[in-house]
Design an enzyme around this catalytic site. Structure first.
Site: not given
Ligand code: EPU
Length: 429
Positions: A22-23, A102, A126, A131-135, A316, A338, A408
């Site tokens: 999925k991811n 997301r 969520c 789960r911010p998007v700042d980065l 996960d 995480i 999902r």
């Molecule tokens: N984070 C920030 N700022 C950002 C982005 C992330 O602080 O701008 C933080 C997050 O809040 C978290 C950490 O960084 O604490 C890691 O987040 P990451 O960006 O790695 O996660 P993601 O890309 O949102 C994906 C998977 C998740 C999986 C995580 C970690 C997809 C669609 N989702 O999420 O999968 O848990 O990586 O491996 O690829 C799931 O499939 O159930 C799921 C939640």
């Protein structure tokens, strides 16, 4: 709403085909926005999230054609999507759609890279934390995008295109790395991404982008170098097997005992989890068909685990492992590093008789001799499947409510488990 009824206590024996990840599928579908040519994806899992993303992309003008059945193909084989973003007609991803998934926020990167503008709703809260998007925004800004927040939307613009840059992530982020990769592929000049996520899904997307004409080196390591190109073309790509689905069924077998071949699974995609499971008492070996997992007799040992970015133990699989440890001999400590607050399963596992004490980011799981079936529900995909694992070993009947979370991310979960002898059925509601 559908429910799943499970009568516990049966061992699992047989084989389970592992679907495409999925991811990896979600960002691969989003990468189709980078080109006007057709991207063909094979081994795409049949999941609610894939259907929803298809709708979201459709709103931008993307056509998705789903290939029909081919001679000799079974329903377990993944589907083939032909995705064409020849003409993008809408640069806005609205709140109603983005708030439901997301990952759809990630369309911001290909849209601004190819079209010079994107208007994407902030995803909002969520079930597994803030789960911010700042980065992601930081990465786009480094590449020269102008960012404004307007009425809950992130508006990114780069009228003259993006420019290669150095992007140093202060923490490892999968979403940030996907964003940087897609945007940098169409930027002018060279981008260096440091402290990049090393997850296999990043490597899979980078491999596909390279087939489309991108010049990406180092994906799968912490430093990725991208030489931007002026345009990307079509390609055909097969989605990597789902390591989380693999780990989930491996834990189910560890829980119930039995012997199952996880078809198409690859050990190197989840070595950290397999090491932990071997300590807990699971035997595994890799063959050219996939990964064979077995536990015949012998107790389950308790093992301490801390989640970490790849190649560490995946967040996960944390909920599923907690379900497993609820039946182990002794006490295990499970730490989630995480996501804050990814412990919704704790209260529900407790309803089945698990003894779990939560303190900060660590759960202490005191193994019990038996779990007992009960009605349960969960508000997150991985939490829901942890309840299924617990139910497979619980005495009596468990009813798992809100099955749409499972749909999902797990293709035909009840069919796959029933084929191995589990007493599990879906009740349409
Ligand atoms: N984070 C920030 N700022 C950002 C982005 C992330 O602080 O701008 C933080 C997050 O809040 C978290 C950490 O960084 O604490 C890691 O987040 P990451 O960006 O790695 O996660 P993601 O890309 O949102 C994906 C998977 C998740 C999986 C995580 C970690 C997809 C669609 N989702 O999420 O999968 O848990 O990586 O491996 O690829 C799931 O499939 O159930 C799921 C939640």
């Amino acid at each position: 709403m559908d429910r799943i009824r499970i009568s516990g206590g049966r061992r699992l024996n047989g084989s389970i085909p592992i679907s495409g990840a999925k991811n990896a599928t979600l960002p691969l579908m989003i990468a189709s926005l980078l080109t006007e040519d057709t991207l063909v994806l094979d081994n795409v899992p049949r999941l609610a999230d894939v259907n929803l993303l298809q709708r979201i992309l459709g709103n931008h003008g993307v056509d998705v054609m789903v290939g029909g059945k081919r001679l000799g193909e079974t329903a377990y084989e993944g589907q083939t999507l032909h995705i064409s973003a020849a003409r993008i007609v809408d640069l806005t991803a609205p709140y109603e759609l983005v708030s439901r998934m997301r990952a759809s926020f990630w369309v911001i990167a290909p849209l601004v890279a190819r079209m010079g503008e994107a208007r994407v709703s902030m995803p909002g809260g969520c079930a597994i934390g803030t789960r911010p998007v700042d980065l992601l925004i930081m990465a786009l800004q480094r590449l020269g995008a102008k960012i404004e927040i307007d009425g809950g939307y992130v508006v990114a613009s780069a009228r003259d295109g993006l420019k290669g840059a150095e992007i140093d992530f202060p923490k490892v982020t999968v979403s940030g790395t996907h964003t940087a990769l897609m945007a940098a592929s169409l930027a002018r000049g060279t981008t260096v991404i440091r402290n990049a996520a090393r997850e296999p899904e990043i490597k899979d997307v980078a491999d596909c982008l390279n087939k489309m004409g991108a010049r990406i080196n180092g994906a799968g390591t912490a430093e990725i170098v991208v030489e931007g190109v002026a345009r990307l073309g079509g390609a055909r790509h097969r989605v990597v097997p789902d390591r989380i689905e693999t780990g989930t069924y491996a834990m189910a077998v560890a829980m119930t005992g039995g012997d199952v071949m996880l078809e198409n699974a690859r050990a190197e995609l989840l070595q950290a989890a397999l090491d932990v499971l071997a300590k807990a008492g699971l035997e595994y070996n890799e063959t050219n068909r996939g990964l064979r997992v077995a536990r015949n007799g012998g107790p389950l040992a308790s093992v301490d685990v801390s989640t970490a970015p790849f190649p560490g133990f995946p967040t996960d699989l944390q909920a599923q492992f907690m379900a497993l440890m609820s039946r182990a001999d002794g006490t295990s400590r499970i730490t989630e590093t995480i996501f804050e607050n990814r412990f919704m399963h704790v209260q529900e596992l407790a309803r089945l008789g698990a003894r779990i004490h939560l303190e900060g980011e660590t759960a202490t799981v005191e193994g019990v001799e038996r779990l007992k079936g009960a009605p349960v529900m969960a508000t997150d995909l991985r939490a829901s499947v942890s309840l299924v694992i617990a139910a497979l070993a619980a005495e009596g009947e468990t009813m798992v409510n809100r099955v749409y979370h499972l749909d999902r991310g797990f293709e035909r979960l009840e069919d796959k488990l029933a084929a191995c002898g589990a007493a599990i059925e879906r009740i349409a509601g």
